[in-house]
Scaffold this active site. Structure first.
Site, PDB file in Angstrom:
ATOM      1  CG  HIS A   1       3.794  -5.407  -2.202  1.00 55.57           C
ATOM      2  ND1 HIS A   1       3.580  -5.730  -0.751  1.00 55.57           N
ATOM      3  CD2 HIS A   1       4.167  -6.338  -2.777  1.00 55.57           C
ATOM      4  CE1 HIS A   1       4.005  -6.996  -0.794  1.00 55.57           C
ATOM      5  NE2 HIS A   1       4.473  -7.399  -1.835  1.00 55.57           N
TER       6      HIS A   1
ATOM      7  CE1 TYR B   1       1.908   1.071   2.719  1.00 53.78           C
ATOM      8  CE2 TYR B   1       1.950   2.009   4.700  1.00 53.78           C
ATOM      9  CZ  TYR B   1       2.343   0.903   3.898  1.00 53.78           C
ATOM     10  OH  TYR B   1       3.261   0.323   4.170  1.00 53.78           O
TER      11      TYR B   1
END
Length: 147
Positions: free
Chosen positions: A99, A22
């Site tokens: 996402h 991430y």
């Protein structure tokens, strides 16, 4: 034009959570970047994050007659929440699912989205840029369908 950007469970941990997947950008930094980008697009945005499914559902409900579109990263709720899916259907507001990672290349259980089929599009795999791509695509969609 007003767009609601919703982040689901654990997204408040951006910057600390699995940085190899991430990155190091915090949720606050991501939101700041999105506010700047929204000015370039000429739209107003509101951001919201919750780790609680019911709060996300209530936020989607409150969007009815108050926003033109929604960008949502349901996070882990993507794969489990019929309630969030049903809330998106109930308000009938154009919604884009985003996402940061490519959910289609992750674990089997992450490859099925319950929410994507009721959204106008899904964008994944571009890190924080997924949000900008989703926001731009949604604004373009709304401009096209509102003219």
């Amino acid at each position: 034009m007003k767009i609601l950007i919703i982040n689901g469970v654990n997204m408040n941990m951006l910057g600390a959570r699995e940085p190899e997947k991430y990155g190091n950008v915090t949720l606050r930094e991501l939101e700041k970047s999105l506010y700047s980008y929204s000015f370039e697009l000429g739209v107003d945005i509101e951001t919201f994050q919750s780790n609680h499914e019911g709060e996300i559902v209530e936020k989607i409900h409150s969007a009815l007659n108050n926003v033109d579109g929604i960008v949502i990263n349901p996070a882990a709720y993507t794969h489990t929440s019929v309630a969030i899916r049903d809330a998106i259907v109930a308000v009938n507001i154009p919604t884009v699912e985003v996402h940061m990672t490519n959910i289609n290349s992750r674990e089997d259980f992450r490859q099925k989205s319950l929410t994507a089929p009721v959204c106008i599009a899904q964008i994944c795999g571009f890190g924080t840029e997924s949000y900008k791509l989703g926001l731009k695509g949604l604004v373009d969609f709304l401009n096209k369908h509102n003219n």
